[in-house]
Design an enzyme around this catalytic site. Structure first.
Site, PDB file in Angstrom:
ATOM      1  N   TRP A  11       0.959  -1.145  -0.208  1.00 55.10           N
ATOM      2  CA  TRP A  11      -0.174  -0.096   0.050  1.00 55.10           C
ATOM      3  C   TRP A  11       0.785   1.294   0.331  1.00 55.10           C
ATOM      4  O   TRP A  11       0.280   2.405  -0.762  1.00 55.10           O
ATOM      5  CB  TRP A  11      -0.817  -0.131   1.313  1.00 55.10           C
ATOM      6  CG  TRP A  11      -1.465   1.410   1.415  1.00 55.10           C
ATOM      7  CD1 TRP A  11      -2.543   1.455   1.839  1.00 55.10           C
ATOM      8  CD2 TRP A  11      -2.558   1.636  -0.212  1.00 55.10           C
ATOM      9  NE1 TRP A  11      -4.246   2.540   2.181  1.00 55.10           N
ATOM     10  CE2 TRP A  11      -3.223   2.946   0.708  1.00 55.10           C
ATOM     11  CE3 TRP A  11      -2.018   1.289  -1.733  1.00 55.10           C
ATOM     12  CZ2 TRP A  11      -4.483   3.064  -0.099  1.00 55.10           C
ATOM     13  CZ3 TRP A  11      -3.052   2.000  -2.435  1.00 55.10           C
ATOM     14  CH2 TRP A  11      -4.069   3.810  -1.219  1.00 55.10           C
ATOM     15  N   ARG A  32      15.442  -1.768   4.327  1.00 56.02           N
ATOM     16  CA  ARG A  32      16.377  -2.703   3.649  1.00 56.02           C
ATOM     17  C   ARG A  32      16.600  -1.888   1.720  1.00 56.02           C
ATOM     18  O   ARG A  32      15.960  -1.284   1.452  1.00 56.02           O
ATOM     19  CB  ARG A  32      15.102  -4.032   3.019  1.00 56.02           C
ATOM     20  CG  ARG A  32      14.743  -4.739   3.815  1.00 56.02           C
ATOM     21  CD  ARG A  32      13.282  -5.515   3.577  1.00 56.02           C
ATOM     22  NE  ARG A  32      13.897  -6.414   2.171  1.00 56.02           N
ATOM     23  CZ  ARG A  32      13.859  -6.876   0.865  1.00 56.02           C
ATOM     24  NH1 ARG A  32      11.732  -6.795   1.504  1.00 56.02           N
ATOM     25  NH2 ARG A  32      13.312  -6.687   0.370  1.00 56.02           N
ATOM     26  N   LYS A 105      -4.629   1.416   9.343  1.00 58.65           N
ATOM     27  CA  LYS A 105      -6.336   0.713   9.663  1.00 58.65           C
ATOM     28  C   LYS A 105      -6.241   0.101  10.825  1.00 58.65           C
ATOM     29  O   LYS A 105      -6.189  -1.651  10.869  1.00 58.65           O
ATOM     30  CB  LYS A 105      -6.804   0.033   8.225  1.00 58.65           C
ATOM     31  CG  LYS A 105      -6.829   1.233   7.220  1.00 58.65           C
ATOM     32  CD  LYS A 105      -8.072   0.747   5.987  1.00 58.65           C
ATOM     33  CE  LYS A 105      -7.756   1.557   4.760  1.00 58.65           C
ATOM     34  NZ  LYS A 105      -8.466   1.401   3.850  1.00 58.65           N
ATOM     35  N   GLY A 135     -10.682   3.357   2.627  1.00 55.05           N
ATOM     36  CA  GLY A 135     -11.904   4.065   1.639  1.00 55.05           C
ATOM     37  C   GLY A 135     -11.357   2.540   1.391  1.00 55.05           C
ATOM     38  O   GLY A 135     -10.576   1.501   1.250  1.00 55.05           O
ATOM     39  N   LYS A 190     -13.505  -3.387   9.643  1.00 59.42           N
ATOM     40  CA  LYS A 190     -13.997  -3.723   8.296  1.00 59.42           C
ATOM     41  C   LYS A 190     -12.774  -4.867   8.561  1.00 59.42           C
ATOM     42  O   LYS A 190     -13.103  -6.179   8.285  1.00 59.42           O
ATOM     43  CB  LYS A 190     -13.656  -3.229   6.955  1.00 59.42           C
ATOM     44  CG  LYS A 190     -12.312  -2.255   6.680  1.00 59.42           C
ATOM     45  CD  LYS A 190     -12.063  -3.085   6.167  1.00 59.42           C
ATOM     46  CE  LYS A 190     -10.037  -1.901   5.818  1.00 59.42           C
ATOM     47  NZ  LYS A 190      -8.889  -2.270   5.282  1.00 59.42           N
ATOM     48  N   ASP A 243     -15.114   0.249   1.921  1.00 62.09           N
ATOM     49  CA  ASP A 243     -13.922  -0.399   2.237  1.00 62.09           C
ATOM     50  C   ASP A 243     -14.322  -1.909   2.889  1.00 62.09           C
ATOM     51  O   ASP A 243     -13.924  -2.824   2.301  1.00 62.09           O
ATOM     52  CB  ASP A 243     -13.711   0.393   3.593  1.00 62.09           C
ATOM     53  CG  ASP A 243     -12.687  -0.366   3.710  1.00 62.09           C
ATOM     54  OD1 ASP A 243     -11.305  -0.744   2.705  1.00 62.09           O
ATOM     55  OD2 ASP A 243     -11.432   0.449   4.530  1.00 62.09           O
ATOM     56  N   THR A 247     -13.206  -5.046   1.385  1.00 57.76           N
ATOM     57  CA  THR A 247     -12.195  -6.002   1.824  1.00 57.76           C
ATOM     58  C   THR A 247     -12.916  -7.605   1.904  1.00 57.76           C
ATOM     59  O   THR A 247     -12.168  -8.430   2.571  1.00 57.76           O
ATOM     60  CB  THR A 247     -12.107  -5.451   3.372  1.00 57.76           C
ATOM     61  OG1 THR A 247     -11.498  -3.728   3.256  1.00 57.76           O
ATOM     62  CG2 THR A 247     -11.022  -5.921   4.314  1.00 57.76           C
ATOM     63  N   ASN A 255      -6.681  -9.824   4.928  1.00 59.45           N
ATOM     64  CA  ASN A 255      -7.413 -10.223   6.169  1.00 59.45           C
ATOM     65  C   ASN A 255      -8.272 -10.732   5.449  1.00 59.45           C
ATOM     66  O   ASN A 255      -8.700 -12.561   6.269  1.00 59.45           O
ATOM     67  CB  ASN A 255      -8.497  -9.171   6.511  1.00 59.45           C
ATOM     68  CG  ASN A 255      -7.292  -8.069   7.517  1.00 59.45           C
ATOM     69  OD1 ASN A 255      -7.663  -8.604   8.380  1.00 59.45           O
ATOM     70  ND2 ASN A 255      -6.745  -6.941   6.709  1.00 59.45           N
TER      71      ASN A 255
END
Length: 336
Positions: A11, A32, A105, A135, A190, A243, A247, A255
């Protein structure tokens, strides 16, 4: 705008691409050196977003001081439970007038704080300089340039508009919101509900079951959000139901995929091993969100069930039986 993304996961990398595509001067920080070399030389992050070519203007760095120097927008792109520790290392290098934008989140396990609250406590920055982005934002699809919308939330609408302008592209449409609480609660809850959807899918259940979990999960989220002072309309929008649907429905969701493995019979450790040692955010959030709900007297049976599977040894079939065995009641979305 001069922006830096602190964290080079999927992300964070996708957001660096969005910022660059929007015309900003963009750096991305990673611990890294091999990852930074790959971003600078090959314009790719094959560890987290294989096959995605990054804009050549994105510059990878390993030095925190170099990353944060002369920056207008600091994007915090590390997992929720490690945000505090990272901020403590970054704090002395943060420009005093920068906007801090959280992508994480979750609810901090040790304190029950939302991510914007953690940022404020650690850095001392006022709420008007802290924003969150949330979102239906699956990183791979956004990195591919597929159309998507998002929400930029900040108590200061003018600051939210500054971030909105910085992340707006032809494929990524940001909306603003001043309801930071609602946006953050929607994003945290969520992930837990997505684990439940994955578990149900892994057991072979179909769309009726998934629709039920999503809808009742939304009811839980609304109850918690309202108890904390959120605007219910926020949770009916992109930061809430938007969202939640993305998800809970997509195999690209860590998840959802993590929960599916557990529904197929894998232990928590086996599911973690199958995802390159990464634990889905919802695993830890099930505990912190539940604790926050209990503190405010909010009933969240789905969240309680996921917590029991992840942390108390309950099997997924037992979870399903416990939920179906609850007493019948009217369908309500308010505090009752």
């Amino acid at each position: 705008m001069r922006a830096v993304v602190m964290g080079a996961g999927s992300w964070g990398t996708a957001m660096a691409k969005v910022l660059a595509d929007s015309g900003n001067d963009v750096k991305i920080w990673a611990r890294r050196s091999d990852l930074v070399d790959q971003i600078n030389s090959n314009h790719e992050n094959s560890d987290y977003l294989p096959g995605i070519t990054l804009p050549s203007g994105i510059r990878g760095v390993t030095s925190v001081a170099e990353a944060l120097a002369d920056t207008d927008l600091v994007v915090c792109a590390v997992p929720s439970q490690s945000l505090r520790g990272n901020l403590e290392q970054w704090r002395e290098h943060l420009p005093a007038d920068a906007i801090l934008l959280s992508l994480a989140k979750g609810v901090e396990t040790s304190t029950g704080m939302r991510m914007s609250e953690v940022i404020g406590e650690v850095t001392g920055f006022p709420a008007r300089q802290i924003a969150v982005l949330t979102g239906p934002n699956l990183a791979k699809e956004i990195a591919q340039g597929q159309p998507a919308a998002t929400v930029v939330a900040c108590v200061d609408e003018d600051q939210a508009k500054r971030v909105q302008e910085a992340v707006a592209t032809g494929y990524f449409r940001p909306y603003t919101n001043t309801d930071v609480i609602g946006c953050e609660i929607g994003g945290a809850a969520k992930n837990v509900i997505a684990l439940a959807c994955g578990m149900a899918s892994g057991m072979g259940f179909g769309e009726n079951t998934l629709a039920t979990i999503i809808t009742r999960g939304l009811a839980e989220t609304i109850r918690l959000g309202m108890a904390l002072g959120a605007d219910i309309t926020t949770l009916a929008g992109l930061a809430g139901i938007g969202d939640l649907v993305a998800t809970c429905s997509s195999p690209l969701s860590r998840n959802r995929s993590f929960g599916a493995r557990m529904g197929e019979g894998a232990t928590l450790e086996e599911a973690q091993a199958a995802t390159n040692g990464q634990v889905a955010e919802g695993v830890k959030s099930s505990s912190s969100v539940l604790a926050l709900a209990e503190l405010h007297g909010v009933e969240m049976p789905l969240t309680q069930a996921v917590h029991s599977v992840c942390h108390e040894g309950m099997s997924v079939p037992e979870m399903v039986s416990s939920l179906l065995g609850r007493s019948t009641k009217p369908e309500v979305y308010g505090p009752a």
